[in-house]
Design an enzyme around this catalytic site. Structure first.
Site, PDB file in Angstrom:
ATOM      1  N   CYS A 194       0.810  -1.218   0.000  1.00 58.29           N
ATOM      2  CA  CYS A 194       0.000   0.000   0.000  1.00 58.29           C
ATOM      3  C   CYS A 194       0.846   1.271   0.000  1.00 58.29           C
ATOM      4  O   CYS A 194       0.364   2.342  -0.361  1.00 58.29           O
ATOM      5  CB  CYS A 194      -0.954   0.000   1.197  1.00 58.29           C
ATOM      6  SG  CYS A 194      -0.132  -0.030   2.793  1.00 58.29           S
ATOM      7  N   ASN A 195       2.107   1.187   0.412  1.00 58.14           N
ATOM      8  CA  ASN A 195       2.962   2.368   0.471  1.00 58.14           C
ATOM      9  C   ASN A 195       4.225   2.227  -0.362  1.00 58.14           C
ATOM     10  O   ASN A 195       5.129   3.052  -0.240  1.00 58.14           O
ATOM     11  CB  ASN A 195       3.381   2.635   1.929  1.00 58.14           C
ATOM     12  CG  ASN A 195       2.230   3.129   2.761  1.00 58.14           C
ATOM     13  OD1 ASN A 195       1.667   4.178   2.495  1.00 58.14           O
ATOM     14  ND2 ASN A 195       1.864   2.358   3.770  1.00 58.14           N
ATOM     15  N   GLU A 211       7.531  -1.770  11.520  1.00 51.55           N
ATOM     16  CA  GLU A 211       6.305  -2.573  11.387  1.00 51.55           C
ATOM     17  C   GLU A 211       6.643  -3.935  10.790  1.00 51.55           C
ATOM     18  O   GLU A 211       7.546  -4.074   9.970  1.00 51.55           O
ATOM     19  CB  GLU A 211       5.272  -1.824  10.539  1.00 51.55           C
ATOM     20  CG  GLU A 211       5.714  -1.502   9.113  1.00 51.55           C
ATOM     21  CD  GLU A 211       5.185  -2.479   8.101  1.00 51.55           C
ATOM     22  OE1 GLU A 211       4.556  -3.469   8.513  1.00 51.55           O
ATOM     23  OE2 GLU A 211       5.416  -2.260   6.907  1.00 51.55           O
ATOM     24  N   GLU A 257       4.634  -6.206   9.060  1.00 50.72           N
ATOM     25  CA  GLU A 257       3.911  -6.772   7.921  1.00 50.72           C
ATOM     26  C   GLU A 257       4.774  -6.859   6.663  1.00 50.72           C
ATOM     27  O   GLU A 257       4.628  -7.774   5.854  1.00 50.72           O
ATOM     28  CB  GLU A 257       2.664  -5.934   7.635  1.00 50.72           C
ATOM     29  CG  GLU A 257       1.630  -5.999   8.746  1.00 50.72           C
ATOM     30  CD  GLU A 257       0.650  -4.840   8.677  1.00 50.72           C
ATOM     31  OE1 GLU A 257       0.655  -4.131   7.653  1.00 50.72           O
ATOM     32  OE2 GLU A 257      -0.099  -4.646   9.650  1.00 50.72           O
ATOM     33  N   GLN A 261       5.431  -9.561   3.281  1.00 53.17           N
ATOM     34  CA  GLN A 261       5.168  -9.120   1.913  1.00 53.17           C
ATOM     35  C   GLN A 261       6.386  -9.337   1.016  1.00 53.17           C
ATOM     36  O   GLN A 261       6.251  -9.708  -0.148  1.00 53.17           O
ATOM     37  CB  GLN A 261       4.748  -7.645   1.935  1.00 53.17           C
ATOM     38  CG  GLN A 261       3.403  -7.426   2.596  1.00 53.17           C
ATOM     39  CD  GLN A 261       3.131  -5.958   2.918  1.00 53.17           C
ATOM     40  OE1 GLN A 261       4.060  -5.175   3.121  1.00 53.17           O
ATOM     41  NE2 GLN A 261       1.865  -5.586   2.970  1.00 53.17           N
TER      42      GLN A 261
END
Length: 452
Positions: free
Chosen positions: A47-48, A109, A111, A115
């Site tokens: 998403c970023n 973070e 996550e 990924q």
């Protein structure tokens, strides 16, 4: 040569990232790898962040240009010009930092590590990896685990979902709130876990792709049928969107339609209680569907003046149409806003982690450079061994068996001693980037010039 093309919240605006995120990440590795100079391709899309790691068979002066050309062909109108190129050790250090969460909106973070692993797995399934890229991504995962175990960076950082809900907690009490999850992807599972950790009890899920029923059943929450999506959206205190849809799934029309159904009691099987009507339209009756054109309707079921309805958009590209912000009483919290509230880096942990990343990248680069001289070292060993075997054959013709064994033992020991210094020196030269010096030396001394 290793090339990374990167766009993230650090070097690209939200619009560019949104355009890149709409590209089909599952097909991109094959598109990039189709170029004859590209030996391997791995795409990391979150998403970023949007990044492509390429193993290119070309000299340094040409590799970056090839990568940009391939990106333009593969991405088309998805703003490939946004991608910034990094080469070799810089690309490795960047990936190691990304996997460790050091380049994330919320530093540390967890996550992103998953990924990055899944990006490699996707490329493996597509058949677009190369030995060099396999080693790169394996070292990235190893570095991430080492940083997690040796520094406090993971404790200092929080996931993007947790940060979003922390910000939402300042606006709503999740214990009593009605929450609608829109989407059933990985972020939905993380969001659900974080909501429950905050005491949320009234949670429903609606999936625009019709996968909500299975998700609801497996997670023991309510399921919203598509026919009741507008009603559920209007009834919720908090809407959290986390789909991978390439279109808006929540817009002003959806909320207005749901509010109209609430106001007119036009929904089946539910008795309307005006005292607890969940719809909030702001401090006045302006915009109320029961007060259209200025009419005054007694017993309006809408509880005007109630706290704002919060819409948290975790989607990339956006799941929520910007026109939702025009609906009275609705506040939107999107990724752009979340970034502005990301906490400062935990300086000590981040510095320690950066140091580990730099060291890991240098080790990876040294290993890569040594492997480049591997064929030359093998050719030198073969040259020495052939000379040794020729001498052993000569000794065998005139000496006794005992003399032959003694000669073989002495010659093999001598060959090992003779090769030790050149092998060590080759590694040293490789670490200094002086491959050509070693290749020139063995060519001049031994005539060895046919090496990769």
């Amino acid at each position: 040569m290793l090339i990374c093309l990167t766009a993230s919240h650090k070097n690209a605006d939200f619009t560019a990232l949104e355009a890149l995120s709409t590209a089909d990440a599952s097909q991109l590795p094959s598109s990039f790898a189709s170029h004859p100079a590209v030996d391997g391709a791995v795409v990391v899309s979150t998403c970023n962040r949007f990044e492509v790691y390429l193993d290119i068979d070309a000299e340094a002066d040409d590799a970056a240009g090839i990568a940009q050309t391939v990106a333009a062909d593969a991405l088309g109108f998805h703003q490939p010009e946004t991608l910034e190129p990094l080469a070799d050790v810089e690309a490795a250090e960047h990936l190691f930092a990304v996997a460790a969460g050091l380049e994330s909106v919320v530093v540390g973070e967890g996550e992103i590590a998953g990924q990055v692993r899944r990006a490699l797995q996707s490329a493996q399934v597509a058949g677009t990896t190369s030995p060099h890229l396999e080693r790169l991504f394996q070292r990235a995962s190893e570095t991430q685990r080492g940083i997690k175990n040796r520094t406090g960076i993971g404790e200092a950082g929080r996931s993007i979902v947790r940060l979003a809900l922390d910000l939402a907690s300042a606006r709503v009490d999740f214990v009593d709130a009605r929450v609608l999850l829109v989407g059933t992807g990985r972020f939905a599972g993380v969001s659900l876990a974080e909501l429950r950790r905050r005491g949320a009890k009234h949670i429903e899920v609606w999936s625009p792709s019709d996968r909500g029923e299975g998700f609801a059943r497996s997670h023991a929450i309510g399921h919203v049928d598509a026919r009741d999506a507008a009603l559920a959206a209007a009834s919720a205190d908090v809407i959290i969107t986390c789909t991978s849809a390439d279109r808006f799934v929540v817009d002003a029309a959806l909320l207005h339609a749901g509010r109209a159904r609430l106001a007119t009691h036009d929904f089946p099987g539910q008795a309307h209680d005006a005292a607890t009507c969940p719809v909030a339209l702001g401090g006045t009756s302006a915009g109320c569907p029961m007060h259209a054109a200025g009419a005054t309707v007694a017993g309006c079921p809408v509880e005007h003046g109630r706290g704002a309805q919060l819409v948290v958009d975790m989607g990339m590209p956006r799941n929520v149409d910007p026109d939702v912000a025009t609906v009275a009483g609705v506040e939107v919290l999107d990724l752009e806003t979340i970034r502005l509230h990301a906490p400062l880096e935990h300086l000590t942990a981040a510095a320690d982690a950066r140091d580990l990343v730099r060291k890991a990248a240098r080790r990876f680069e040294r290993g890569t450079e040594e492997r480049r001289l591997g064929p030359a070292i093998a050719a030198l060993r073969q040259h020495v061994e052939e000379a040794m075997e020729a001498e052993l054959a000569r000794v065998a013709k005139r000496g006794s068996e005992e003399e032959r064994r003694a000669a073989e033992q002495a010659l093999r020991h001598f060959a090992g001693v003779l090769l030790h210094k050149p092998t060590v020196r080759a590694r040293e030269l490789a670490a200094e980037g002086r491959h050509d010096d070693f290749l020139s030396a063995i060519d001049a001394l031994y005539g060895i010039d046919d090496v990769a």
